[in-house]
Design a protein around this motif. Structure first.
Motif, PDB file in Angstrom:
ATOM      1  N   ALA A 154       0.888  -1.326  -0.070  1.00 14.56           N
ATOM      2  CA  ALA A 154      -0.511  -0.025   0.006  1.00 14.56           C
ATOM      3  C   ALA A 154       0.849   1.030  -0.414  1.00 14.56           C
ATOM      4  N   VAL A 155       0.166   2.121  -0.992  1.00 15.82           N
ATOM      5  CA  VAL A 155       1.317   3.252  -0.991  1.00 15.82           C
ATOM      6  C   VAL A 155       0.151   4.631  -0.649  1.00 15.82           C
ATOM      7  N   GLN A 156       1.031   5.612   0.318  1.00 17.39           N
ATOM      8  CA  GLN A 156       0.899   7.033   0.578  1.00 17.39           C
ATOM      9  C   GLN A 156       1.358   7.944   0.415  1.00 17.39           C
ATOM     10  N   SER A 157       1.015   9.325  -0.425  1.00 17.83           N
ATOM     11  CA  SER A 157       2.159  10.475  -0.288  1.00 17.83           C
ATOM     12  C   SER A 157       0.951  11.340   0.428  1.00 17.83           C
ATOM     13  N   LYS A 158       1.841  12.638   0.974  1.00 16.92           N
ATOM     14  CA  LYS A 158       1.906  14.077   1.817  1.00 16.92           C
ATOM     15  C   LYS A 158       2.806  14.774   0.691  1.00 16.92           C
ATOM     16  N   ARG A 159       1.708  15.681  -0.204  1.00 12.41           N
ATOM     17  CA  ARG A 159       2.324  16.818  -0.345  1.00 12.41           C
ATOM     18  C   ARG A 159       2.172  17.793   0.886  1.00 12.41           C
ATOM     19  N   LEU A 169       9.172   4.504   5.276  1.00 13.04           N
ATOM     20  CA  LEU A 169       9.522   5.688   4.915  1.00 13.04           C
ATOM     21  C   LEU A 169      10.405   6.631   4.427  1.00 13.04           C
ATOM     22  N   ILE A 170       9.705   7.210   3.086  1.00  9.80           N
ATOM     23  CA  ILE A 170      10.858   7.994   1.752  1.00  9.80           C
ATOM     24  C   ILE A 170      10.363   9.621   1.938  1.00  9.80           C
ATOM     25  N   ASP A 171      11.500  10.711   2.955  1.00 11.42           N
ATOM     26  CA  ASP A 171      11.308  11.525   2.763  1.00 11.42           C
ATOM     27  C   ASP A 171      11.433  12.273   1.131  1.00 11.42           C
ATOM     28  N   GLY A 172      11.795  13.722   1.504  1.00 12.27           N
ATOM     29  CA  GLY A 172      12.307  14.406   0.763  1.00 12.27           C
ATOM     30  C   GLY A 172      13.326  13.877   0.047  1.00 12.27           C
ATOM     31  N   ARG A 173      14.283  14.145   0.819  1.00 10.51           N
ATOM     32  CA  ARG A 173      16.171  13.646   0.124  1.00 10.51           C
ATOM     33  C   ARG A 173      15.337  12.078  -0.449  1.00 10.51           C
ATOM     34  N   ARG A 174      15.003  11.539   0.316  1.00 10.98           N
ATOM     35  CA  ARG A 174      15.329   9.915  -0.211  1.00 10.98           C
ATOM     36  C   ARG A 174      14.507   9.781  -1.684  1.00 10.98           C
ATOM     37  N   ILE A 175      13.505  10.660  -1.657  1.00 11.13           N
ATOM     38  CA  ILE A 175      12.886  10.932  -3.039  1.00 11.13           C
ATOM     39  C   ILE A 175      13.565  11.359  -3.992  1.00 11.13           C
ATOM     40  N   THR A 176      14.396  12.718  -3.657  1.00 11.29           N
ATOM     41  CA  THR A 176      15.620  13.075  -4.572  1.00 11.29           C
ATOM     42  C   THR A 176      16.886  11.508  -4.939  1.00 11.29           C
ATOM     43  N   GLY A 185       3.857  -1.013   4.227  1.00 11.67           N
ATOM     44  CA  GLY A 185       3.008  -0.196   3.496  1.00 11.67           C
ATOM     45  C   GLY A 185       4.567   0.684   3.128  1.00 11.67           C
ATOM     46  N   ILE A 186       4.429   2.208   1.924  1.00 15.52           N
ATOM     47  CA  ILE A 186       5.171   3.245   1.420  1.00 15.52           C
ATOM     48  C   ILE A 186       4.626   4.055   1.962  1.00 15.52           C
ATOM     49  N   PHE A 187       5.125   4.843   2.433  1.00 17.46           N
ATOM     50  CA  PHE A 187       5.015   6.359   2.834  1.00 17.46           C
ATOM     51  C   PHE A 187       6.331   7.047   2.355  1.00 17.46           C
ATOM     52  N   LEU A 188       5.014   8.117   1.427  1.00 11.70           N
ATOM     53  CA  LEU A 188       6.433   9.752   1.127  1.00 11.70           C
ATOM     54  C   LEU A 188       5.677  10.340   1.060  1.00 11.70           C
ATOM     55  N   THR A 189       6.356  11.946   1.012  1.00 10.06           N
ATOM     56  CA  THR A 189       6.612  13.023   2.012  1.00 10.06           C
ATOM     57  C   THR A 189       7.507  14.071   1.354  1.00 10.06           C
ATOM     58  N   THR A 190       7.155  14.866   1.096  1.00  8.06           N
ATOM     59  CA  THR A 190       7.957  16.403   0.132  1.00  8.06           C
ATOM     60  C   THR A 190       8.974  16.479   1.965  1.00  8.06           C
ATOM     61  N   THR A 191       8.193  16.496   2.526  1.00 11.05           N
ATOM     62  CA  THR A 191       9.482  16.979   3.886  1.00 11.05           C
ATOM     63  C   THR A 191      10.064  15.947   4.527  1.00 11.05           C
ATOM     64  N   HIS A 192       9.517  15.527   5.840  1.00 10.97           N
ATOM     65  CA  HIS A 192      10.332  14.432   6.152  1.00 10.97           C
ATOM     66  C   HIS A 192       9.502  14.144   7.792  1.00 10.97           C
ATOM     67  N   PHE A 193       9.702  12.980   8.023  1.00 11.28           N
ATOM     68  CA  PHE A 193       9.170  12.189   9.618  1.00 11.28           C
ATOM     69  C   PHE A 193       8.950  13.271  10.430  1.00 11.28           C
ATOM     70  N   THR A 194       8.751  12.662  11.587  1.00 13.55           N
ATOM     71  CA  THR A 194       8.643  12.961  13.246  1.00 13.55           C
ATOM     72  C   THR A 194       9.147  11.536  13.778  1.00 13.55           C
TER      73      THR A 194
END
Length: 301
Positions: free
Chosen positions: A212-217, A268-275, A243-252
């Motif tokens: 399952a995938v979730q994304s938060k911009r 968890l895939i934060d903005g830097r990992r996306i790049t 699951g895979i959770f992507l965001t343009t920022t980061h996680f607490t």
């Protein structure tokens, strides 16, 4: 260069190297520093860009980081850094306690290094300085920093995406990672009770897992624990195995702990990992190459 330094960056780098096994890329080191609550630097300090006087975006920590790399190199804690290659601990870096860095002698070595560096830099730029418009000359130029400029720009552009476009981008990215998106369940929009992607991943052992995938911009706020908890509940309703959770920022920090709690984990895939992933899979980017002149071409007086 010293104006960009913040106290403690050398210790943070050495701690990260030890955590990562003694060798790591610059980007991995920055991510480790940002994710380590004891490093003295938080995620925003490490990765948040600012706008220069000329209107260009840059990340101040990049200069602090490179300053620290040079300091621990000239004092013998790491091997001589080479562009595009991992930073590697020396025997001294692996065995010596660096909590008291720098010693008086090490500080003398560092001061001497930067004085010579500044003197040599002036010799290199003086012959062509008159040909360069004043507005172009900034004290922000550094080859290692420039390599990351496009990644900073990428994150800025992703934050400007509509939520729908970022969801589409996320599905495209995970498909490049090997997840086969389900044609009928790949995009489920059900207000606050849906997910942004669903698919299947086949491992090398021919074991297929439901993903399952979730994304938060987000533009600035971090993804918190309740959001991970909610996503896990949705995962259960789709019988997803992870699951895979992507965001343009980061996680607490609490979100990171929640992601690995229980029988089902969330990557968890934060903005830097996306790049990093965009670079790895060459996703809508065009590679270019450039060169810098070695000291060989500059006469020493």
């Amino acid at each position: 260069m010293s104006g960009y330094a913040k106290s403690g960056v050398e210790k943070a780098i050495l701690d990260a190297l030890q955590i990562l096994g003694g060798s790591a890329s610059r980007n991995k080191l920055k991510q480790s520093i940002a994710n380590n609550p004891d490093s003295g630097f938080n995620y925003d300090e490490v990765f948040e860009p600012v706008v220069s006087k000329s209107g260009n975006k840059y990340v101040p920590f990049d200069f602090t980081f490179n300053f620290g790399i040079n300091n621990i190199a000239v004092t013998g804690y790491i091997e001589e850094p080479k562009r595009g290659q991992d930073i590697v601990l020396t025997e001294k870096g692996r065995s010596r306690n660096h909590s008291g860095f720098p010693t008086k002698r090490e500080q003398e070595i560092i001061d001497t290094y930067w004085k010579k560096k500044e003197k040599h830099k002036k010799k290199k730029v003086e012959p062509i300085k008159a040909k360069i418009p004043d507005k172009v000359i900034e004290d922000n130029s550094d080859p290692d920093v420039e390599e990351d400029t496009w990644k900073t720009e990428l994150i800025s552009q992703l934050k400007l995406f509509t939520p729908q476009k970022f969801e589409s981008f996320s599905r495209l990215l995970i498909s490049k990672m090997g997840v086969v998106v389900d044609d009928t369940r790949g995009k489920i929009m059900s207000r606050d009770h849906g997910i942004d992607g669903f698919g299947y991943f086949e491992s090398d052992e021919f074991r297929t897992s439901r993903v399952a995938v979730q994304s938060k911009r987000y533009t600035d706020s971090a993804v918190s624990e309740p959001e991970i908890d909610k996503f896990k509940g949705v995962m259960d309703s789709f019988n997803a195995e992870y699951g895979i959770f992507l965001t343009t920022t980061h996680f607490t920090e609490s979100a990171k702990r929640k992601a690995v709690t229980g029988s089902k984990s969330v990557t968890l895939i934060d903005g830097r990992r996306i790049t990093d992933l965009v670079e790895k899979y060459q996703l809508h980017i065009t590679p270019i190459s450039s060169f810098t002149l070695d000291d060989y071409y500059f006469e020493k007086k």
